[in-house]
Design a protein around this motif. Structure first.
Motif, mmCIF file in Angstrom:
data_model
loop_
_atom_site.group_PDB
_atom_site.id
_atom_site.type_symbol
_atom_site.label_atom_id
_atom_site.label_comp_id
_atom_site.label_asym_id
_atom_site.label_seq_id
_atom_site.Cartn_x
_atom_site.Cartn_y
_atom_site.Cartn_z
ATOM 1 N N TRP A 60 0.814 -1.083 0.026
ATOM 2 C CA TRP A 60 0.001 0.045 -0.097
ATOM 3 C C TRP A 60 0.910 1.389 -0.012
ATOM 4 O O TRP A 60 0.584 2.300 -0.724
ATOM 5 C CB TRP A 60 -0.901 0.250 1.097
ATOM 6 N N THR A 61 1.763 1.297 0.845
ATOM 7 C CA THR A 61 2.844 2.366 0.904
ATOM 8 C C THR A 61 3.477 2.633 -0.590
ATOM 9 O O THR A 61 3.794 3.638 -0.977
ATOM 10 C CB THR A 61 4.134 2.164 1.906
ATOM 11 N N ILE A 63 2.302 1.744 -3.409
ATOM 12 C CA ILE A 63 1.545 2.285 -4.598
ATOM 13 C C ILE A 63 1.248 3.882 -3.994
ATOM 14 O O ILE A 63 1.060 4.483 -5.053
ATOM 15 C CB ILE A 63 -0.107 1.157 -4.195
ATOM 16 N N GLU A 64 0.945 4.216 -2.970
ATOM 17 C CA GLU A 64 0.839 5.517 -2.618
ATOM 18 C C GLU A 64 1.728 6.413 -3.191
ATOM 19 O O GLU A 64 1.692 7.578 -3.701
ATOM 20 C CB GLU A 64 0.586 5.836 -1.204
ATOM 21 N N LYS A 65 3.273 5.891 -2.903
ATOM 22 C CA LYS A 65 4.354 6.938 -3.397
ATOM 23 C C LYS A 65 4.277 6.842 -4.916
ATOM 24 O O LYS A 65 4.779 7.944 -5.334
ATOM 25 C CB LYS A 65 5.684 6.346 -2.684
ATOM 26 N N LYS A 66 4.061 5.900 -5.495
ATOM 27 C CA LYS A 66 4.057 5.741 -6.964
ATOM 28 C C LYS A 66 2.823 6.877 -7.272
ATOM 29 O O LYS A 66 3.115 7.595 -8.436
ATOM 30 C CB LYS A 66 3.794 4.678 -7.593
ATOM 31 N N LYS A 67 1.787 6.875 -6.856
ATOM 32 C CA LYS A 67 0.633 7.772 -7.120
ATOM 33 C C LYS A 67 1.134 9.310 -7.004
ATOM 34 O O LYS A 67 0.586 10.234 -7.680
ATOM 35 C CB LYS A 67 -0.617 7.569 -6.313
ATOM 36 N N LEU A 68 1.780 9.444 -6.029
ATOM 37 C CA LEU A 68 2.133 10.885 -5.537
ATOM 38 C C LEU A 68 3.213 11.411 -6.476
ATOM 39 O O LEU A 68 3.293 12.492 -6.720
ATOM 40 C CB LEU A 68 2.656 10.864 -4.113
ATOM 41 N N ARG A 69 4.075 10.581 -7.107
ATOM 42 C CA ARG A 69 5.198 10.966 -8.124
ATOM 43 C C ARG A 69 4.462 11.362 -9.394
ATOM 44 O O ARG A 69 4.872 12.205 -10.223
ATOM 45 C CB ARG A 69 5.945 9.731 -8.246
ATOM 46 N N ASP A 70 3.333 10.625 -9.848
ATOM 47 C CA ASP A 70 2.755 10.795 -11.047
ATOM 48 C C ASP A 70 1.802 12.141 -11.120
ATOM 49 O O ASP A 70 1.380 12.888 -10.548
ATOM 50 C CB ASP A 70 1.806 9.645 -11.681
#
Length: 70
Positions: A60-61, A63-70
């Motif tokens: 989950w962490t 996935i959240e970090k990848k979403k924040l980068r995009d």
């Protein structure tokens, strides 16, 4: 919460639970059935739930970090 559900389901499906009961014949003139908890299965289930919970948290962490980068 999802770790408990998935870990519990994995434990239920994959661990071979053995009923921990035995019978004492002629115990003071009667037969007696003694049941015990299967501590090995309980500890394995707890370990699986903890590992799955940690894994879900890490995924989950990420996935959240990848979403924040995009």
């Amino acid at each position: 919460m999802i770790g408990i559900v998935i870990g519990g389901l994995i434990s239920y499906l994959l661990l071979d639970y053995q009923d921990q009961s035995y019978e004492i014949k002629n115990y003071y003139g009667t037969d007696k059935t003694v049941t015990e908890w299967d501590w090995v299965t309980i500890s394995y289930t707890g370990t699986i739930i903890i590992i799955v919970s940690i894994l879900c948290s890490v995924i989950w962490t990420i996935i959240e970090k990848k979403k924040l980068r995009d």
